[in-house]
Design an enzyme around this catalytic site. Sequence first.
Site, short mmCIF file in Angstrom:
data_model
loop_
_atom_site.label_atom_id
_atom_site.label_comp_id
_atom_site.label_asym_id
_atom_site.label_seq_id
_atom_site.Cartn_x
_atom_site.Cartn_y
_atom_site.Cartn_z
N HIS A 116 -7.69 9.59 -1.83
CA HIS A 116 -7.17 9.49 -0.74
C HIS A 116 -7.85 10.15 0.40
CE1 HIS A 116 -2.59 9.19 0.86
NE2 HIS A 116 -3.60 8.89 2.09
N ASP B 26 0.87 -1.32 0.08
CA ASP B 26 -0.02 0.07 -0.01
C ASP B 26 0.86 1.43 -0.01
OD1 ASP B 26 -2.87 1.27 0.83
OD2 ASP B 26 -1.43 2.20 1.99
N LYS C 9 -2.71 5.80 -4.31
CA LYS C 9 -3.92 6.96 -4.14
C LYS C 9 -3.76 8.32 -4.81
CE LYS C 9 -3.70 4.66 0.44
NZ LYS C 9 -2.22 4.53 0.82
N TYR D 73 3.30 9.69 -0.38
CA TYR D 73 4.25 8.92 0.50
C TYR D 73 5.82 9.28 -0.32
CZ TYR D 73 0.39 6.55 2.30
OH TYR D 73 -0.94 6.25 2.94
P1 NDP Z 1 0.83 1.30 11.80
O1 NDP Z 1 -0.36 1.47 12.72
O2 NDP Z 1 0.98 0.28 10.61
O3 NDP Z 1 2.15 1.43 12.69
C1 NDP Z 1 3.44 1.66 12.07
C2 NDP Z 1 4.46 1.86 13.25
O4 NDP Z 1 4.41 0.81 14.19
C3 NDP Z 1 5.84 1.94 12.98
O5 NDP Z 1 6.21 2.75 13.59
C4 NDP Z 1 6.35 0.75 13.11
O6 NDP Z 1 7.73 0.90 13.53
C5 NDP Z 1 5.69 0.26 14.30
N1 NDP Z 1 5.31 -1.37 14.37
C6 NDP Z 1 5.35 -2.06 13.26
N2 NDP Z 1 5.28 -3.57 13.81
C7 NDP Z 1 5.36 -3.37 15.08
C8 NDP Z 1 5.12 -4.52 15.93
N3 NDP Z 1 4.98 -5.76 15.73
N4 NDP Z 1 5.34 -4.26 17.33
C9 NDP Z 1 5.38 -2.80 17.61
N5 NDP Z 1 5.80 -1.80 16.66
C10 NDP Z 1 5.60 -1.88 15.36
O7 NDP Z 1 0.55 2.87 11.26
P2 NDP Z 1 0.61 3.56 9.74
O8 NDP Z 1 -0.01 4.76 9.99
O9 NDP Z 1 2.04 3.21 9.08
O10 NDP Z 1 -0.50 2.59 8.95
C11 NDP Z 1 -0.41 1.76 8.20
C12 NDP Z 1 -0.17 2.05 6.70
O11 NDP Z 1 -1.39 2.44 6.53
C13 NDP Z 1 0.58 3.05 6.23
O12 NDP Z 1 1.91 2.68 6.03
C14 NDP Z 1 -0.20 3.44 5.12
O13 NDP Z 1 0.15 2.49 3.77
C15 NDP Z 1 -1.35 3.55 5.31
N6 NDP Z 1 -2.05 4.73 5.71
C16 NDP Z 1 -3.12 5.28 4.94
C17 NDP Z 1 -3.60 6.50 5.32
C18 NDP Z 1 -4.74 6.94 4.66
O14 NDP Z 1 -5.18 8.15 4.87
N7 NDP Z 1 -5.34 6.20 3.66
C19 NDP Z 1 -3.07 7.10 6.48
C20 NDP Z 1 -2.01 6.60 7.20
C21 NDP Z 1 -1.42 5.32 6.86
P3 NDP Z 1 9.11 0.22 12.35
O15 NDP Z 1 8.69 0.32 11.01
O16 NDP Z 1 10.08 0.81 13.02
O17 NDP Z 1 8.93 -1.39 12.54
#
Ligand code: NDP
Length: 277
Positions: free
Chosen positions: A113, A50, A80, A55
């Site tokens: 988006h 995604d 998006k 991004y």
């Molecule tokens: P998430 O809820 O997926 O959390 C990501 C964070 O959690 C990062 O800091 C990551 O750090 C950490 N993390 C990952 N795995 C673990 C684990 N097992 N234990 C503890 N911490 C963990 O947040 P996002 O906001 O990134 O949402 C996911 C995806 O959704 C985005 O990447 C994007 O593709 C999409 N999105 C879409 C939006 C929209 O408006 N349509 C808005 C926001 C997001 P690390 O990388 O260091 O592991």
Amino acid sequence: MKITDINGFAILSNGIKIPYLGLGVYQVNDGKEVINAVNFALETGYRHIDTASLYDNESGVGKAVRESTIPRSEIFVTSKVWNSDHGYDSTLRAFDKSIKLMGFDYLDLYLVHWPVRGKFKDTWKALEKLYKEKSVKAIGVSNFLIHQLNDLLSTAEISPMVNQVEFHPYLVQQPLIDFCFKNNIQFESWSPLMQGNITKVYLLNVLAEKYHKTAAQIVLRWNLQKGIVTIPKSVRKERIISNSQLFGFELSEADIKEIDRLDKSYRFGADPENFNF
Ligand code: NDP
């Protein structure tokens, strides 16, 4: 709902398969960082990535997908259209730019988006055109509330196949989930891991101990058992792997309801009713 492995998929209203588990790449740097993350995910068995023009990493996502040994047709890629590109012609131009950056000849899913007021219907017409000419396999929206979906559905020729929204234990929005499923719109969750804050939630740690899993695995499994497509983000190989180990255990109905009860309508991201970007 029984999903037995990482290849489990939902079927969209037009028959296209979307893997329940994907890798999110928001705030992942273009180049090495995103290429490595996508490579780790593909090696682990993920078949869904995604991204978004916002991004600024579509180029790296495309490169990793194109250069992988897995056929393009087996990898589901979403992008998006960003808010500043709303409108019919500008959306078509934005799509063209995205697909060129990725080096693809089609996208699996293209989303609006955010529901930019007064503009999203023209944007949607452009997505319908892209869908009809087979530049995208499926089209959908993101961050749409029920009234925005109703507004779109009232004039759309093609109904959105997906609504990707913020969803996690502190923001369940069950009426929105029910509305989407009733209207054949696949519900997809963003920030499923509460942007890394899941380990701060007491109940999730209790359940993690009970099921011998991590808090992240509990929350992602809760997504799957609710029929929700989920796209946790990580750039770390060990987390990309562990976030995909969601099979061979099942949360009880009572525990699913316990997690549902954590809901406090708390958003980590912006409110689709009132955003200024
Ligand atoms: P998430 O809820 O997926 O959390 C990501 C964070 O959690 C990062 O800091 C990551 O750090 C950490 N993390 C990952 N795995 C673990 C684990 N097992 N234990 C503890 N911490 C963990 O947040 P996002 O906001 O990134 O949402 C996911 C995806 O959704 C985005 O990447 C994007 O593709 C999409 N999105 C879409 C939006 C929209 O408006 N349509 C808005 C926001 C997001 P690390 O990388 O260091 O592991």
